[in-house]
Design an enzyme around this catalytic site. Structure first.
Site, PDB file in Angstrom:
ATOM      1  N   SER A  15       3.489  -5.796  -2.315  1.00 54.69           N
ATOM      2  CA  SER A  15       4.638  -5.909  -3.212  1.00 54.69           C
ATOM      3  C   SER A  15       4.778  -7.308  -3.755  1.00 54.69           C
ATOM      4  O   SER A  15       5.436  -7.514  -4.766  1.00 54.69           O
ATOM      5  CB  SER A  15       5.932  -5.611  -2.446  1.00 54.69           C
ATOM      6  N   HIS A  49       0.573  -0.581  -7.047  1.00 57.99           N
ATOM      7  CA  HIS A  49       1.850  -0.733  -6.345  1.00 57.99           C
ATOM      8  C   HIS A  49       2.727   0.493  -6.565  1.00 57.99           C
ATOM      9  O   HIS A  49       3.299   0.685  -7.633  1.00 57.99           O
ATOM     10  CB  HIS A  49       2.549  -2.005  -6.829  1.00 57.99           C
ATOM     11  N   GLU A  86       2.859   0.215 -10.562  1.00 59.32           N
ATOM     12  CA  GLU A  86       2.480  -1.029 -11.234  1.00 59.32           C
ATOM     13  C   GLU A  86       1.007  -1.281 -10.929  1.00 59.32           C
ATOM     14  O   GLU A  86       0.618  -1.358  -9.757  1.00 59.32           O
ATOM     15  CB  GLU A  86       3.337  -2.194 -10.720  1.00 59.32           C
ATOM     16  N   ASN A 113      10.009  -5.610  -8.377  1.00 60.32           N
ATOM     17  CA  ASN A 113      10.505  -6.360  -7.231  1.00 60.32           C
ATOM     18  C   ASN A 113      11.017  -7.733  -7.624  1.00 60.32           C
ATOM     19  O   ASN A 113      11.944  -8.263  -7.004  1.00 60.32           O
ATOM     20  CB  ASN A 113       9.424  -6.485  -6.156  1.00 60.32           C
TER      21      ASN A 113
END
Ligand SMILES: NC(=O)c1ccc[n+]([C@@H]2O[C@H](COP(=O)([O-])OP(=O)(O)OC[C@H]3O[C@@H](n4cnc5c(N)ncnc54)[C@H](O)[C@@H]3O)[C@@H](O)[C@H]2O)c1
Length: 596
Positions: free
Chosen positions: A121, A142, A154, A192
């Site tokens: 992440s 991701h 992602e 994130n």
């Protein structure tokens, strides 16, 4: 020719890995699912079967399909089992040295053409890739939690990832029914980077006892339409994982203090309170891994009678103001059965407000939500006045006049002279300190904030703002009134932005900064937050609705009060406002609305 992915490997079957296995196996791809030990393997298997059994129970998966899904998964201990796979996704804990060791080993074990992917992440995919002899075949994939449900992936390319590897992984995402955004290797990627500052901030509000966990979560769910509150989301992510992500983002992302993990997170991790996976985090769960919250010592006790906790009886309510908020609030109180005295600055204004309330109530009748009798009864409860003197014997006053401190202070000073003792005096301010208004009276203990959201008849949330002088009785009264209104009242301290705006606007501002830095496009950022985090609108869509000038004003207030460098308004936001691009209301903001 594009690669065929017929067999993939997943390393680490924790919160994310088990979900990723399910995504592949559901889409007809064979999976070698690898763990570090037999016990961990069994835990991973149980997570997968638990999730697929729930899908069957909910009628979302046929039993035969579940069996076929599970038959595609080969559970193994150790990386050696991955020699024949076309792609590996690693989902072990967020530690660079661990991931580098695993990638070095994968490089030895896997066939030369295999793609090696990480689900990290926040760590650098580039740094992970250089542990192998094939960094051009290393990529970030991701997934979002829960992986079987969230649509976004992602795809993270490094400076050496081959273009064909990127294209093949993008095609794979489409085959899995996911929507991918491809981006460069930067801490936190899109979602994130925008999410974790907000989560950490929410934990700091909780740590400072600014509001309870239930109230912080309810505020963000009901005030912004988010699928879950920030503390419940921390529990879902896992506090250990969240800690590592924040820590890495702090170190890699320019040492933004907002990413320095709040001390409470570390304490909870040390104490084994990891969230859902350990059965306890901010909330307590039925058992480890269960999504079901059970009561614990922090769960608020519902009092049988609101009068029991000192709430005063309220029958007659004065509402001062003639704008959008006052109009909505009059309707809310009148519908809930209170006797209402509306005070405006003149008969003409009163007539307008009365018309607006009638129109809104009539809409309710047309939609079948209100009977004609109830509409007439509600209207019959309102007295229209143009003098504050009529508020001499009300039990509660709700002030909703212009957002200017001098005006509000003068009004509260007058109310102080006019109203009987024991009246609760409430302000609906969304940005001014409630204590300033309270100190314009001789009875600050009776003054409180009641921050309604627009449109008041629809939005279910009210922030109840206690100043340091507000009495417990006044707060209890406000809570009881919200309950009668059918609203969720959340209690918070008297700080800029209360709960919702304090948590929402810095995130929006961060999105603008990300766009300004050309890391991604407004469309991809909006996609990422909607599909990766389940937000009802992306940040740029929301900014255009709220108004860029409003967002800038709130962000400036937050920055001025908290002096947090990370809260400084994004220069792009300032420029757009200066240029008159205010969002939908002016026809153009981040997007052009004139052609839509
Ligand atoms: N939790 C989230 O919401 C989330 C979302 C997206 C991405 N991620 C990322 O996914 C990765 C995994 O996070 P998580 O939350 O699933 O962690 P987790 O702690 O829930 O699971 C990690 C798993 O890896 C296993 N493991 C540890 N060492 C191993 C080894 N040498 N070989 C095989 N297995 C090993 C552990 O036994 C454990 O089951 C992290 O990089 C994290 O940042 C997490």
């Amino acid at each position: 020719m594009a690669r065929e992915f017929t067999r993939v490997g997943v390393v680490g079957l924790g919160t994310m890995g088990a979900g990723i296995v399910e995504v592949f196996a559901r889409n007809g791809i064979d999976v070698v699912a690898v763990e570090i030990s037999a016990a961990a393997l069994e835990r991973g298997r149980a997570t997968l079967t638990g999730s697929t059994d729930r899908a069957v129970a909910k009628g979302k998966l046929a039993e035969a399909d579940r069996d076929a899904l599970l038959s595609r998964v080969d559970f193994q201990v150790g990386l050696g089992a991955l020699h024949s796979v076309d792609l590996v996704i690693e989902a072990v804990p967020e530690h660079l040295d661990l991931k580098q060791r695993i990638f070095a080993e994968l490089d030895r074990v896997c066939k030369p053409e295999a793609i090696l992917a990480t689900n990290t992440s926040s760590l650098s995919v580039t740094e992970i890739s250089v542990a192998t002899t094939r960094p051009n075949q290393v990529i970030g994939i991701h997934f979002f939690n829960p992986a079987p449900i969230m649509k976004l992936v992602e795809v993270v390319r490094t400076v050496v990832t081959s273009a064909d590897v990127v294209a093949d992984v993008e095609a794979l995402c489409t085959r899995l029914g996911k929507v991918d955004v491809t981006i460069n290797d930067r801490a936190g990627f899109i979602a994130n980077a925008l999410l974790f500052g907000y989560l950490n901030h929410a934990v700091s509000l909780f740590e400072a006892r600014y509001a309870s966990r239930e109230d912080i979560d309810a505020a963000m769910k009901l005030g912004c339409g988010l699928p879950m509150g920030p503390l419940a989301l921390m529990d879902l992510i896992g506090l250990d994982t969240a800690y590592e992500i924040l820590d890495t983002m702090y170190r890699r992302g320019g040492r933004d203090r907002r990413h320095a993990p709040v001390p409470l997170i570390k304490q909870m991790v040390t104490a084994g309170l990891l969230g859902r996976k350990s059965g306890r985090g901010f909330y307590t769960y039925e058992r480890p891994g269960s999504p079901k919250v059970v009561p614990d010592e922090q769960t608020p006790v519902a009092t049988k009678s609101s009068l029991a906790d000192g709430a005063r009886a309220i029958a007659k309510v004065g509402i001062v103001g003639s704008g959008t908020m006052a109009t909505g609030i009059i309707e809310v109180f009148a519908k809930a059965g209170y006797e209402v005295i509306s005070v405006t600055r003149g008969a003409e204004k009163s007539a307008k407000v009365c018309e607006a309330v009638k129109t809104s109530l009539n809409k309710g009748v047309v939609r079948g939500k209100l009977s004609e009798t109830d509409r007439d009864a509600a209207l019959g409860r309102v007295t229209w006045s143009a003098t504050l003197d009529h508020l001499a014997d009300v039990d509660l006053v709700v002030e909703a006049v212009v957002e200017e401190l001098s005006v509000k202070k003068a009004l509260f000073a007058s109310l102080d002279e006019i109203c009987k003792p024991g009246v609760v005096l409430a302000t609906t301010t969304s940005s001014l300190p409630v204590i300033d208004v309270a100190m314009a009276t001789q009875r600050p203990a009776d003054v409180i904030g009641l921050h309604f959201f627009n449109p008041a008849p629809i939005m279910p949330l009210v922030e109840i703002v206690r100043t340091i002088r507000t009495s417990a009785e006044t707060a209890a009264t406000a809570r009881a009134v919200c309950a009668v209104l059918g609203k969720t009242g959340v209690v918070c301290g008297d700080r800029s932005g209360f709960i919702v705006n304090a948590l929402l606007f810095p995130y929006l501002n961060d999105a603008v900064k990300m766009l300004e830095a050309s890391y991604s496009t407004a469309d991809d950022i909006d996609h990422a937050m909607k599909l990766g985090c389940g937000y009802p609108m992306g940040p740029f869509e929301l900014l255009d609705v709220v108004g860029l000038d409003v967002a800038l004003a709130i962000q400036r207030e937050l920055y001025l009060e908290l002096r947090e460098p990370g809260f400084a308004p994004a220069p792009l936001l300032e420029h757009l406002v200066t240029a008159g691009y205010l969002g939908r209301k002016s026809g153009r903001g981040f997007r052009d609305h004139t052609h839509l």
